[in-house]
Design a protein around this motif. Structure first.
Motif, mmCIF file in Angstrom:
data_model
loop_
_atom_site.group_PDB
_atom_site.id
_atom_site.type_symbol
_atom_site.label_atom_id
_atom_site.label_comp_id
_atom_site.label_asym_id
_atom_site.label_seq_id
_atom_site.Cartn_x
_atom_site.Cartn_y
_atom_site.Cartn_z
ATOM 1 N N ALA A 245 36.314 -16.108 16.791
ATOM 2 C CA ALA A 245 36.280 -15.324 15.550
ATOM 3 C C ALA A 245 37.180 -14.102 15.667
ATOM 4 C CB ALA A 245 34.841 -14.903 15.244
ATOM 5 N N VAL A 246 37.140 -13.411 16.796
ATOM 6 C CA VAL A 246 37.984 -12.224 16.970
ATOM 7 C C VAL A 246 39.450 -12.617 16.821
ATOM 8 C CG1 VAL A 246 38.795 -10.524 18.640
ATOM 9 C CG2 VAL A 246 36.351 -10.938 18.389
ATOM 10 N N GLY A 247 39.837 -13.724 17.432
ATOM 11 C CA GLY A 247 41.224 -14.186 17.332
ATOM 12 C C GLY A 247 41.582 -14.522 15.895
ATOM 13 N N ALA A 248 40.691 -15.240 15.213
ATOM 14 C CA ALA A 248 40.985 -15.669 13.852
ATOM 15 C C ALA A 248 41.104 -14.462 12.919
ATOM 16 C CB ALA A 248 39.884 -16.618 13.361
ATOM 17 N N TYR A 249 40.153 -13.537 13.007
ATOM 18 C CA TYR A 249 40.192 -12.366 12.132
ATOM 19 C C TYR A 249 41.343 -11.434 12.504
ATOM 20 C CZ TYR A 249 36.249 -13.185 9.107
ATOM 21 O OH TYR A 249 35.441 -13.689 8.137
ATOM 22 N N SER A 250 41.705 -11.375 13.792
ATOM 23 C CA SER A 250 42.855 -10.555 14.173
ATOM 24 C C SER A 250 44.090 -11.035 13.421
ATOM 25 C CB SER A 250 43.126 -10.643 15.676
ATOM 26 O OG SER A 250 42.020 -10.222 16.392
ATOM 27 N N TYR A 251 44.304 -12.349 13.454
ATOM 28 C CA TYR A 251 45.490 -12.868 12.785
ATOM 29 C C TYR A 251 45.368 -12.682 11.284
ATOM 30 C CZ TYR A 251 49.015 -15.944 10.941
ATOM 31 O OH TYR A 251 50.072 -16.434 10.239
ATOM 32 N N ALA A 252 44.179 -13.002 10.746
ATOM 33 C CA ALA A 252 44.004 -12.932 9.296
ATOM 34 C C ALA A 252 44.262 -11.513 8.791
ATOM 35 C CB ALA A 252 42.589 -13.389 8.933
ATOM 36 N N LEU A 253 43.647 -10.526 9.444
ATOM 37 C CA LEU A 253 43.776 -9.144 8.957
ATOM 38 C C LEU A 253 45.178 -8.605 9.184
ATOM 39 C CD1 LEU A 253 40.349 -7.777 10.132
ATOM 40 C CD2 LEU A 253 41.134 -8.005 7.777
ATOM 41 N N LEU A 254 45.713 -8.817 10.377
ATOM 42 C CA LEU A 254 47.032 -8.252 10.674
ATOM 43 C C LEU A 254 48.096 -8.872 9.794
ATOM 44 C CD1 LEU A 254 46.884 -7.963 14.554
ATOM 45 C CD2 LEU A 254 46.993 -6.107 12.913
ATOM 46 N N SER A 255 48.035 -10.190 9.593
ATOM 47 C CA SER A 255 49.139 -10.832 8.877
ATOM 48 C C SER A 255 49.027 -10.628 7.373
ATOM 49 C CB SER A 255 49.175 -12.329 9.199
ATOM 50 O OG SER A 255 48.020 -12.941 8.690
ATOM 51 N N THR A 256 47.815 -10.484 6.826
ATOM 52 C CA THR A 256 47.721 -10.327 5.373
ATOM 53 C C THR A 256 47.795 -8.862 4.954
ATOM 54 O OG1 THR A 256 45.322 -10.321 5.516
ATOM 55 C CG2 THR A 256 46.372 -12.407 4.963
ATOM 56 N N ILE A 257 47.236 -7.955 5.748
ATOM 57 C CA ILE A 257 47.152 -6.566 5.297
ATOM 58 C C ILE A 257 48.054 -5.637 6.100
ATOM 59 C CG2 ILE A 257 45.610 -4.614 4.923
ATOM 60 C CD1 ILE A 257 43.342 -6.716 4.649
ATOM 61 N N TYR A 258 47.856 -5.609 7.411
ATOM 62 C CA TYR A 258 48.461 -4.516 8.174
ATOM 63 C C TYR A 258 49.937 -4.725 8.472
ATOM 64 C CZ TYR A 258 43.754 -2.931 8.361
ATOM 65 O OH TYR A 258 42.532 -2.502 7.988
ATOM 66 N N PHE A 259 50.329 -5.940 8.871
ATOM 67 C CA PHE A 259 51.749 -6.132 9.184
ATOM 68 C C PHE A 259 52.658 -5.871 7.994
ATOM 69 C CE2 PHE A 259 52.717 -8.359 13.388
ATOM 70 C CZ PHE A 259 51.791 -7.576 14.042
ATOM 71 N N PRO A 260 52.311 -6.386 6.785
ATOM 72 C CA PRO A 260 53.175 -6.067 5.645
ATOM 73 C C PRO A 260 53.275 -4.563 5.392
ATOM 74 C CG PRO A 260 51.736 -7.882 5.110
ATOM 75 C CD PRO A 260 51.282 -7.365 6.438
ATOM 76 N N ILE A 261 52.182 -3.810 5.616
ATOM 77 C CA ILE A 261 52.235 -2.360 5.396
ATOM 78 C C ILE A 261 53.101 -1.697 6.466
ATOM 79 C CG2 ILE A 261 50.863 -0.234 5.399
ATOM 80 C CD1 ILE A 261 48.546 -1.878 4.275
ATOM 81 N N TRP A 262 52.876 -2.090 7.716
ATOM 82 C CA TRP A 262 53.578 -1.418 8.814
ATOM 83 C C TRP A 262 55.052 -1.804 8.873
ATOM 84 C CZ3 TRP A 262 49.362 -2.972 12.876
ATOM 85 C CH2 TRP A 262 48.212 -2.188 12.655
ATOM 86 N N PHE A 263 55.319 -3.103 8.700
ATOM 87 C CA PHE A 263 56.690 -3.568 8.967
ATOM 88 C C PHE A 263 57.379 -4.136 7.740
ATOM 89 C CE2 PHE A 263 54.113 -4.402 12.814
ATOM 90 C CZ PHE A 263 54.658 -3.427 13.624
ATOM 91 N N GLY A 264 56.689 -4.176 6.591
ATOM 92 C CA GLY A 264 57.317 -4.731 5.400
ATOM 93 C C GLY A 264 57.078 -6.231 5.296
ATOM 94 N N GLU A 265 57.361 -6.766 4.094
ATOM 95 C CA GLU A 265 57.065 -8.172 3.834
ATOM 96 C C GLU A 265 57.880 -9.114 4.708
ATOM 97 O OE1 GLU A 265 54.858 -9.432 1.567
ATOM 98 O OE2 GLU A 265 54.124 -7.432 1.094
ATOM 99 N N GLY A 266 59.039 -8.659 5.135
ATOM 100 C CA GLY A 266 59.934 -9.539 5.888
ATOM 101 C C GLY A 266 59.340 -10.046 7.185
ATOM 102 N N ILE A 267 58.296 -9.397 7.651
ATOM 103 C CA ILE A 267 57.724 -9.756 8.941
ATOM 104 C C ILE A 267 56.874 -11.015 8.832
ATOM 105 C CG2 ILE A 267 55.540 -8.507 8.799
ATOM 106 C CD1 ILE A 267 57.867 -8.226 11.761
ATOM 107 N N ILE A 268 56.453 -11.344 7.599
ATOM 108 C CA ILE A 268 55.422 -12.371 7.455
ATOM 109 C C ILE A 268 55.771 -13.708 8.116
ATOM 110 C CG2 ILE A 268 54.222 -13.795 5.722
ATOM 111 C CD1 ILE A 268 53.812 -11.305 4.106
ATOM 112 N N PRO A 269 56.985 -14.226 7.975
ATOM 113 C CA PRO A 269 57.258 -15.510 8.648
ATOM 114 C C PRO A 269 57.069 -15.436 10.170
ATOM 115 C CG PRO A 269 58.970 -14.995 7.076
ATOM 116 C CD PRO A 269 58.120 -13.780 7.171
#
Lengths: 290, 529
Positions: free
Chosen positions: B227-251
């Protein structure tokens, strides 16, 4: 003996261990010489194993001080150290009354586990080892060489790849000693190493212990009931009864000590004829010390 | 060869009183079990509940059990088994051939365009499909037993070594099969999904094996790290990474988050590890169980952060190292000059989880032969002896928890990107139980055993979705899917009856001088927690 007094490797001062209301060891003081074999004897329940457990850190003493001095002058206060740190830093190794081998691992693996700390450093705390660093492979080869040396010494070279749990009883005792020696200790504590051995095996044990002392130059501390072992190889004997020290000295002195005779035979000294005492305390006394 | 025979009544085979008594006791036990479970059924009537009584069904079940017991007493399991012992090879070959024939017939009548076969009625086909595999596996097993008998007890240790060699070939064969699976013709999306699911559980099993199998620490809350692994990816990739690094990071999010998820899971492994260091056995199991539940309850209730029971959706799908699997000129298919097909993404996911699982495998095998791995196993064998040799058992336990958890975290990350959606429902205790069952059934500490057990258990789960033919032979309203847990439970009971130490019951030494001899599981400790 003289060496023990001037420069002991181990000094136990006023050691007391209480379990609730029971005083297992009371105000015990003794020393163990740097290159001596010191025996701790006494009737069942005298507190010998408790003393061992205090020295090796498995119990925290209620009172008292246990000091271990390395040849380079480093001092370790064992009563303050965790059990594994005593083995790792103070270099005290031990065996157990009821053998504690890693039964499901092979004989060789048992000896490799004993060299854990050295190999751990060589493997860069796993990070270098996992990428197959050459330094680790070298260290592992050296560890195998050391294991082979000790297997040879205890006569188990042929069984190196067998599970430790498959070995006969006497061989398991020898393997436990070899495993303890693979930690490269300065003080080796043996808890009843001759228990359950037949006379020939305990004679082999005597030879092994004497040669370990001579070649490795280390101190041995042993608990033993087998008087042929105790009287045959000890330089110095400490006798406990009900947690108190009742005698301390060379085998000859201890054998002649009336307090020891009383503890072992439970009779008044005037009623105990000298020959019974001699019989009880050392059929081995005739055996000349090598 | 009329030697000792098993059942009590067969000591005097024709004592009618003893046989009757035995049969009666069996019937009473059967009644006690089936009476309340089958005999009474609650039905909703209006606003209340009413009891429906079904004593006829109970009587039928009790009669079947009693008749079976009577037959055993009359003809004896002992006589049958001694006959089998004598003629194992012959019976085995006949059964195997018959089983293979039945399977062929059922397949041929159903699908294969074989000429000249008469059309079998569906009921017959269904029975052939059920009985055929039983005959085939029973026959193969008997043949194996007959050869094992010929080898005799003296050669037992040699046979043990031989099986370890077979194990290696079997493992390599499985690996090759896994690698070429997507390219086998006729493999469709359903099979690929099943393969991905199996590999996920293989990876989780291998991860848990570090904690339970090697270090001997019974962990009932392993799903928490998933669960920790799944939520880490879910939260970082949907919310935090786009904020920190911009949308371009998503792929790239999956590949960037993967190590972070592993690290966070390992951190939680250590956080769990600290309080349970002093616990052993049952107590350790209970606390780890509670930990698993705590994580799930937090995920449900921390609504602002985790989305609560609604979970997190629209999690970015993985890209081929930055190239998305889309049907346009920037997509994977166009870039590599292929025709677009949705299955390309599935195949890529399959290879990702295969690579992750293999990473788990090789790292674990490597660690086993390093001092830390030997210390884990020594810890399982005897903790006090470990401490007497200067091994810091605290850090040894924590590394086992952390590394086991890390692989759970990797698998969780993968799960999130595959599903595109995570919610606390995916991380219930049942998942922990299944992963632990895979490790225990496979044989504690055995890597190959985990693979086989994962394939069997997950395969059995999914197989029950496919058993449409059973409907033909069963009463109306029969739904095979409802029976899958029952079947898995039965399989577990049977395996534990005949292989109490799991499928693979030997331990490979990590180092040897002359000859690598496997250690029998009887000597290997199971750990005290």
């Amino acid at each position: 003996m003289a060496a023990a007094d001037s420069d002991p490797i181990l000094r136990v001062d006023h050691l007391t261990m209480r379990f609730g209301g029971l005083t297992a060891v009371g105000d015990l003081s003794f020393t163990a010489g740097r290159n001596d074999i010191t025996a701790l004897i006494g009737p069942n329940g005298a507190g010998k194993t408790t003393v061992f457990n205090c020295i090796t850190g498995f119990y925290k003493p209620t009172e008292g001080m246990i000091t271990l001095r390395h040849p380079d002058g480093g001092e370790y206060l064992l009563e303050r150290m965790d059990d594994f740190r005593i083995a790792k830093h103070a270099k005290v190794a031990r065996t157990f009354q009821n053998i504690r081998l890693f039964a499901g691992m092979t004989v060789l693996e048992n000896l490799m586990v004993a060299q854990h700390n050295r190999l751990m450093i060589a493997s860069g705390y796993t990070f270098a080892g996992i990428f197959g660093a050459g330094s680790y492979r070298r260290a592992e080869r050296e560890a195998i060489e050391l294991s082979k040396f000790w297997l040879d010494r205890v006569g188990l070279s042929e069984r190196a790849d067998d599970p430790a749990g498959d070995l006969p009883y006497g061989a398991q005792r020898r393997l436990e000693i070899a495993r303890a020696m693979c930690t490269e200790p300065l003080l080796l504590c043996l808890d009843e190493p001759a228990a359950g051995l037949n006379p020939r095996e305990s004679e082999d044990l005597n030879r092994l212990l004497l040669s370990i002392r001579k070649e490795q130059g280390i101190a041995l501390l042993l608990i033993e009931h087998d008087m042929s072992v105790v009287m045959g190889i000890s330089d110095h004997i400490v006798v406990l009864d009900y947690g108190q020290k009742i005698s301390d000295g060379s085998p000859a002195e201890v054998r002649a000590d009336p307090a020891v005779i009383r503890a072992y035979l439970g009779v008044d000294e005037e009623e105990a004829p000298a020959d019974i005492v001699a019989e009880a305390l050392g059929a081995a006394q005739q055996e000349d010390r090598p | 060869m009329v030697e000792k025979v098993g059942a009590a009544a067969t000591q005097n085979p024709l004592d009618p009183a003893a046989i009757l008594k035995d049969t009666a006791i069996t019937a009473v036990i059967a009644f006690a079990i089936f009476g309340p479970i089958v005999g009474l059924k609650t039905v909703a009537i209006g606003n209340g509940l009413a009891l429906e009584q079904r004593w006829g069904t109970v009587a039928a079940l009790v009669a079947i059990v009693a008749a079976g017991r009577l037959l055993i007493n009359l003809f004896g399991v002992g006589a049958a088994s001694s006959y089998l012992k004598l003629h194992a090879l012959r019976v085995g070959i006949i059964a195997a051939v018959a089983g293979a024939l039945m399977i062929f017939l059922s397949l041929a009548a159903g699908q294969l365009p074989v000429v000249g076969l008469p059309l079998l009625p569906p009921v017959v086909i269904a029975w052939l499909t059920i009985i055929g595999p039983i005959f085939l596996f029973g026959g193969v097993w008997l043949i194996y037993v007959s050869f094992a008998q010929k080898n005799g007890g003296a050669a037992a240790s040699k046979a043990l070594r031989d099986t370890s060699a077979y194990g290696r070939y079997f493992g390599i064969a499985l690996l090759i099969a896994a690698i070429i699976l997507p390219f086998i013709p006729g493999i469709d999306r359903r099979v690929m999904d099943l393969g991905i699911l199996m590999l996920t559980y293989v990876m989780l099993g291998w991860g848990l094996n570090i904690v339970v199998g090697l270090a001997g620490l019974l962990d009932l809350g392993y799903v928490a790290f998933y669960a920790v692994g799944a939520y880490s990816y879910a939260l970082l990739s949907t919310i935090y990474f786009p904020i920190w690094f911009g949308e371009g990071i998503i792929p790239w999010a999956f590949w960037l988050v993967l190590p972070i998820a592993g690290f966070l899971a390992a951190l939680w492994g250590i956080i769990l590890g600290f309080p349970v260091l002093r616990l052993r056995g049952d107590y350790l199991a209970i606390v780890t169980l509670a930990f698993g539940e705590i994580i799930r309850v937090i995920l449900i209730n921390w609504y602002d952060f985790t989305g609560g029971p609604n979970g997190i959706s629209d999690i970015p799908r993985p890209s081929f190292f930055g190239i998305p699997f889309t049907n346009d000129e920037n997509g994977f298919a166009a870039t590599f000059g292929l025709e677009y097909a949705p299955i390309q993404r599935i195949i890529f996911l399959y290879y990702v989880i295969l690579a992750l699982a293999l990473l788990t495998y090789f790292v674990t095998m490597r660690l086993r032969a390093l001092p830390v791995g030997r210390a884990w196993e020594a810890l399982r064998e005897d903790e006090i002896a470990c401490r007497s040799l200067g091994i810091n058992t605290t850090s040894t336990k924590l590394t086992a928890f952390a590394i086991g958890a890390m692989f759970g975290g990797f698998a969780g990350s993968f799960f999130a990107t595959r599903q595109g959606f995570v919610s606390p429902e995916s991380f219930v205790f049942m998942e922990s139980a299944i992963i632990l069952a895979i490790v225990v059934l496979g044989g504690l500490g055995s890597q190959l055993g985990v693979v086989v057990a994962a394939i069997v258990i997950i395969g059995a789960f999914e197989l029950f979705r496919e058993l449409d033919f059973l409907v033909a032979v069963m009463p109306a309203g029969f739904d095979p899917v409802q029976y899958r847990m029952l079947a898995v439970g039965l399989a577990m009971v049977l395996i534990m009856r005949w292989r109490p130490r799991g499928l693979v019951t030997r331990r490979e030494p990590t180092v040897y001088l002359k000859e690598k001899k496997a250690v029998s599981a009887d000597l290997v400790a199971q750990g005290h927690g």
